[in-house]
Design an enzyme around this catalytic site. Structure first.
Site, PDB file in Angstrom:
ATOM      1  N   GLU A  44      28.729  33.670  41.667  1.00  0.00           N
ATOM      2  CA  GLU A  44      30.156  33.751  42.020  1.00  0.00           C
ATOM      3  C   GLU A  44      30.988  32.869  41.078  1.00  0.00           C
ATOM      4  O   GLU A  44      32.063  33.273  40.637  1.00  0.00           O
ATOM      5  CB  GLU A  44      30.342  33.292  43.472  1.00  0.00           C
ATOM      6  CG  GLU A  44      31.773  33.314  43.937  1.00  0.00           C
ATOM      7  CD  GLU A  44      32.184  32.007  44.571  1.00  0.00           C
ATOM      8  OE1 GLU A  44      31.337  31.356  45.216  1.00  0.00           O
ATOM      9  OE2 GLU A  44      33.350  31.625  44.396  1.00  0.00           O
TER      10      GLU A  44
ATOM     11  N   ASP B 161      33.786  34.743  38.964  1.00  0.00           N
ATOM     12  CA  ASP B 161      35.184  34.362  39.158  1.00  0.00           C
ATOM     13  C   ASP B 161      35.872  34.130  37.812  1.00  0.00           C
ATOM     14  O   ASP B 161      36.993  34.589  37.586  1.00  0.00           O
ATOM     15  CB  ASP B 161      35.217  33.093  40.015  1.00  0.00           C
ATOM     16  CG  ASP B 161      36.587  32.459  40.090  1.00  0.00           C
ATOM     17  OD1 ASP B 161      37.428  32.991  40.819  1.00  0.00           O
ATOM     18  OD2 ASP B 161      36.809  31.443  39.411  1.00  0.00           O
TER      19      ASP B 161
ATOM     20  N   ASP C 280      33.601  36.459  47.764  1.00  0.00           N
ATOM     21  CA  ASP C 280      32.605  35.760  46.938  1.00  0.00           C
ATOM     22  C   ASP C 280      31.510  36.714  46.465  1.00  0.00           C
ATOM     23  O   ASP C 280      31.032  36.624  45.324  1.00  0.00           O
ATOM     24  CB  ASP C 280      31.949  34.620  47.733  1.00  0.00           C
ATOM     25  CG  ASP C 280      32.903  33.441  47.949  1.00  0.00           C
ATOM     26  OD1 ASP C 280      34.017  33.480  47.407  1.00  0.00           O
ATOM     27  OD2 ASP C 280      32.528  32.501  48.665  1.00  0.00           O
TER      28      ASP C 280
ATOM     29  N   GLU D  64      32.726  38.802  43.552  1.00  0.00           N
ATOM     30  CA  GLU D  64      32.719  38.010  42.315  1.00  0.00           C
ATOM     31  C   GLU D  64      31.288  37.803  41.813  1.00  0.00           C
ATOM     32  O   GLU D  64      31.034  37.848  40.604  1.00  0.00           O
ATOM     33  CB  GLU D  64      33.410  36.659  42.539  1.00  0.00           C
ATOM     34  CG  GLU D  64      34.924  36.805  42.749  1.00  0.00           C
ATOM     35  CD  GLU D  64      35.627  35.484  42.952  1.00  0.00           C
ATOM     36  OE1 GLU D  64      36.803  35.383  42.573  1.00  0.00           O
ATOM     37  OE2 GLU D  64      35.018  34.546  43.512  1.00  0.00           O
TER      38      GLU D  64
END
Lengths: 227, 227
Positions: free
Chosen positions: A40, A44, A113, A116
């Site tokens: 994640e 991100d 999450d 991502e």
């Protein structure tokens, strides 16, 4: 019952060389040490970069402030959770028993999450170009719906919509002082939002103008803090 | 007097196919409409991604929280301004007359933005691989100095160092309540920092434990907000 990750990856239009990466992306930290948190972190940052590049190209005349607000509108917990829900991520997440019982598969933070993390896994499996292609596909509708018009709204409206996209309380405006002769008064207004400790102050010849000025300053504060 | 951008690009080890991109990266918004703000938006996201990838590879066992903190330590206004200063960016910046008089060429935000804009310009000129290579070179010393040891410090120390790296006031801890029998007391402590409106609350069997718990929660709050 958790469904086979392979079904989700097919629905997402993804074929992983290393399917284990995809399974890890769907594993919440409550389910064990080998979970999606590191993926994640990676995903991100990739998402932030890819969306920045797309917006930079698409809105070649837009100033930086507008690009930042467009990105914050596209990439936030609520919007990512919405995309994850549309692809039924909840049916495929591996959660610990506590999170299972409390309905973690519906929680926005867990869904966002995981999305991502899938981007992070795709990057490790197939590199940045594959990520760009998939993110464009994933955000296709949202990107098509974006027009600059929405972002040249007045600062109070922009700030309000930004708070709504982050699902926090709306800005509050407080009149601090009025000074000067009648018909030549100056208003000073304070704007506060739940995300920031600092207030912003705006002045103007009317209360409304002062509020707009305070909202504009708050938008700048948020941009400086990268929110 | 402003020096030739070509000298700076040579010192940075960069040769631009389109030197105008590099000149734009050195142009502050005070100097005109064609300035470095859009390039900075792009460069900031590239830097975040490239450093995330480097840290992900280098610290293959580090949990996400540690990776986030390492990145916040490497990439922040103060650290970027330091790198820009080391390459004498101030001698090459194009500033408006107001900023020139007030010493804008020394201001951290202006220096750090210009460095990010150079990364954005390099991306447009030569693509992501060239950026990766240059960012690795730029951060070489800082990356070599990074060890996980520093980041397994206790939460209060971590939070304090994070505030120092962002050049803001240090966290404040306030004892809220003590409850329970003597020798079996529970302490509740509130932690506040200048960056966030929300406080964090920690509990523990001693005041010190409660402060550590509050600091840990504050670090999580900051991570969730991407700071």
């Amino acid at each position: 019952m958790i469904r086979e990750p392979k079904i989700l990856s097919r629905n997402l239009g993804l074929t992983f060389n290393n399917p284990e990466l995809f399974s890890t992306a769907l594993t919440h930290r409550s389910a064990g040490a080998k979970n999606n948190e590191r993926l994640e972190f990676l995903g991100d940052s990739i998402l932030g970069f890819v969306i920045a590049e797309i917006l930079y190209e698409k809105f070649s005349e837009a100033p930086e402030g507008v690009l930042s607000r467009l990105r914050a509108n596209l990439v936030n917990q609520a919007s990512l959770a919405e995309l994850a829900r549309a692809h039924r991520f909840g049916d495929y997440l591996l959660l610990g028993s506590g999170e299972l019982k409390s309905g973690g598969f519906r929680r926005e933070s867990i869904l966002s999450d995981a999305l991502e993390a899938v981007i992070g896994a795709l990057f490790l499996d197939q590199g940045i170009e594959a990520c760009k292609q998939w993110i464009r596909h994933l955000f296709q509708e949202k990107l098509q719906a974006l027009t600059l018009d929405n972002w040249q709204k007045d600062p109070k409206t922009q700030l309000q919509e930004l708070m709504q996209s982050k699902r926090v309380e709306l800005p509050e405006y407080t009149l601090l002082t009025m000074s000067g002769l009648p018909h030549q008064q100056t208003f000073k207004v304070k704007c506060t939002i739940p995300l920031l400790k600092d207030a912003s102050i705006g002045t103007g010849v009317s209360r409304k103008r002062a509020e707009q000025a305070a909202a504009e300053k708050m938008l700048q504060l948020l941009e400086n803090k990268g929110q």
